[in-house]
Design an enzyme around this catalytic site. Structure first.
Site, short mmCIF file in Angstrom:
data_model
loop_
_atom_site.label_atom_id
_atom_site.label_comp_id
_atom_site.label_asym_id
_atom_site.label_seq_id
_atom_site.Cartn_x
_atom_site.Cartn_y
_atom_site.Cartn_z
N LYS A 75 11.41 -56.99 15.31
CA LYS A 75 11.29 -58.16 14.43
C LYS A 75 12.10 -59.34 14.98
O LYS A 75 13.02 -59.14 15.79
CB LYS A 75 11.75 -57.81 13.02
CG LYS A 75 13.23 -57.47 12.90
CD LYS A 75 13.56 -56.87 11.54
CE LYS A 75 15.03 -56.53 11.44
NZ LYS A 75 15.35 -55.68 10.29
N ARG B 168 17.91 -54.45 -2.51
CA ARG B 168 17.41 -55.64 -1.83
C ARG B 168 15.90 -55.69 -2.02
O ARG B 168 15.38 -56.58 -2.66
CB ARG B 168 17.81 -55.58 -0.35
CG ARG B 168 17.47 -56.83 0.43
CD ARG B 168 18.02 -56.79 1.85
NE ARG B 168 17.39 -55.78 2.69
CZ ARG B 168 17.57 -55.68 4.01
NH1 ARG B 168 18.38 -56.52 4.63
NH2 ARG B 168 16.98 -54.73 4.70
N TYR C 146 31.90 -85.03 23.11
CA TYR C 146 31.93 -85.72 21.81
C TYR C 146 33.32 -85.64 21.17
O TYR C 146 33.93 -84.58 21.14
CB TYR C 146 30.91 -85.11 20.85
CG TYR C 146 29.50 -85.54 21.13
CD1 TYR C 146 29.10 -86.86 20.91
CD2 TYR C 146 28.56 -84.63 21.60
CE1 TYR C 146 27.80 -87.26 21.16
CE2 TYR C 146 27.26 -85.00 21.84
CZ TYR C 146 26.88 -86.32 21.63
OH TYR C 146 25.60 -86.72 21.88
C1 LIG Z 1 15.92 -54.38 10.66
C2 LIG Z 1 15.58 -53.09 10.06
C3 LIG Z 1 15.85 -51.88 10.73
C4 LIG Z 1 16.64 -51.81 12.02
O1 LIG Z 1 18.01 -51.88 11.74
P1 LIG Z 1 19.10 -51.73 12.90
O2 LIG Z 1 20.39 -51.73 12.18
O3 LIG Z 1 18.96 -52.93 13.78
O4 LIG Z 1 18.79 -50.48 13.62
C5 LIG Z 1 15.39 -50.71 10.17
N1 LIG Z 1 14.74 -50.72 9.00
C6 LIG Z 1 14.49 -51.86 8.32
C7 LIG Z 1 13.78 -51.78 7.02
C8 LIG Z 1 14.91 -53.07 8.82
O5 LIG Z 1 14.69 -54.20 8.12
#
Ligand SMILES: *Cc1c(COP(=O)(O)O)cnc(C)c1O
Length: 334
Positions: free
Chosen positions: A33, A115, A242
């Site tokens: 993602k 969540r 800056y």
């Molecule tokens: C992002 C995510 C993961 C991966 O989590 P990591 O801590 O990066 O391994 C797994 N499951 C869900 C639902 C996520 O949103």
């Protein structure tokens, strides 16, 4: 412009460490993602696929489309259900009500993070709605809120998920996949017994667990470099950038490099504290949109090769460091 290198060797090392936990490549979802945590979606998908990974988690349908050729099964975390080709995560009862007939879905369960997901109390209604909508129901998942801290909460959530599993199986669903582990939870687990894991940060080379759990040595795969734009002599007392924040304490030779907050590099946290690069050079003065100034005349500088070390300097987590790097930065596999 700055550029990023991705180490295939380190990526495969990290994946092999996860295989040691799961017993098989086939049990791994790679989580790509958010542009593969800033590493570059397409390149990471291609490498994961050539390693033999068949399953991927992404955030949106747009991401799924970009990499669909590389995987057999694509799970989308958070997007409107658009087709019957990808599998979409159900985050609420509303999601089921809005789903088209025959959509492919997995059900997220809220086991304590509060969540997203269906609560245990709403599970009966969710299963009934899934039947009514004739959804293609493949899996049940949950996410841990404290897998990376030493506390009993992780076990409490696991118990809650066990209850969910038993309930769903007792309702006659025998072909459903269950998965709960992210990176931290699989790294601390020695008796893995679910169908899949969803690993994100660990495949990129970071173990966010406290040291006592830190048995698995992972290797960061992303390095960030910047090229020199120009060099100059600074006389003692001259100011740089800056606001003239940096005042040369002596005559020095400095150069401007092509990385700035426009590339997703960080300006705010260290206005009052020097940031030190992988080559132990301090950024002098403020970060500009497209440049930084360093005491060096080298043509190319490695700004970072371990996002976790950067995160420590900037009071955040490795996830945020790499994810912030913009898609425009060129990425190459080495
Ligand atoms: C992002 C995510 C993961 C991966 O989590 P990591 O801590 O990066 O391994 C797994 N499951 C869900 C639902 C996520 O949103």
């Amino acid at each position: 412009m700055a550029f990023i290198t991705l180490s295939k060797e380190n990526f495969y090392h990290n994946l092999n460490e996860i295989v040691l936990k799961t017993g098989s490549k086939d049990k791994i979802f790679v989580v790509l993602k958010d542009n593969a945590y800033g590493h570059g979606l397409y390149l990471m998908a291609k490498m994961a696929s050539s390693f033999g990974i068949k399953r991927v988690v992404v955030r949106t349908t747009k991401e799924a489309k970009e990499i669909e050729d590389f995987f057999n099964y694509i799970l989308i975390l958070d997007d409107k259900i658009e087709n019957n080709y990808y599998t979409y995560v159900i985050n609420s009862l509303e999601d089921i009500k809005n789903a088209k007939i025959n959509s492919k879905v997995e059900l997220k369960i809220d086991t304590g993070m509060h969540r997203n997901g269906i609560t245990f109390d709403a599970l009966e209604e969710a299963l009934a709605l899934i039947k009514e909508k004739k959804l293609n129901f493949f899996g049940v998942m949950t996410h841990y809120r404290s897998a990376d801290v030493l506390s009993s909460e992780f076990f409490w959530q696991q118990k809650n998920f066990d209850k969910v599993k038993k309930y769903i199986i007792s309702k006659g669903y025998t072909n459903i996949y269950f998965h709960s582990h992210n990176s931290s939870s699989i790294l601390r687990t020695n008796n893995f017994n679910e169908d899949f894991v969803r690993v994100g940060i660990a495949i990129y080379g970071f173990n966010e667990l406290p040291n006592m759990f830190n048995k698995t040595k992972l290797k960061p795969i992303l390095s960030l470099y910047a090229d020199k734009i120009s060099s100059r002599h600074l006389k003692k007392g001259q100011r740089v950038g800056y606001g003239g924040d940096f005042i040369a304490p002596k005559d020095m030779r400095v150069s401007t490099y092509n990385l700035g907050y426009g590339d997703g590099w960080f300006r705010g946290e260290y206005l009052h504290k020097r940031f030190v690069t992988a080559e132990n050079l301090s950024i002098l003065g403020r970060v500009s949109m497209d440049s930084i100034i360093l005491e060096s005349t080298k043509d190319k500088i490695c700004i970072m090769n371990n996002a976790q070390k950067v995160a420590k300097q900037l009071n955040t987590i490795s996830y945020e460091i790499t994810t912030s790097l913009t898609t425009e930065i060129k990425r190459v596999v080495i």
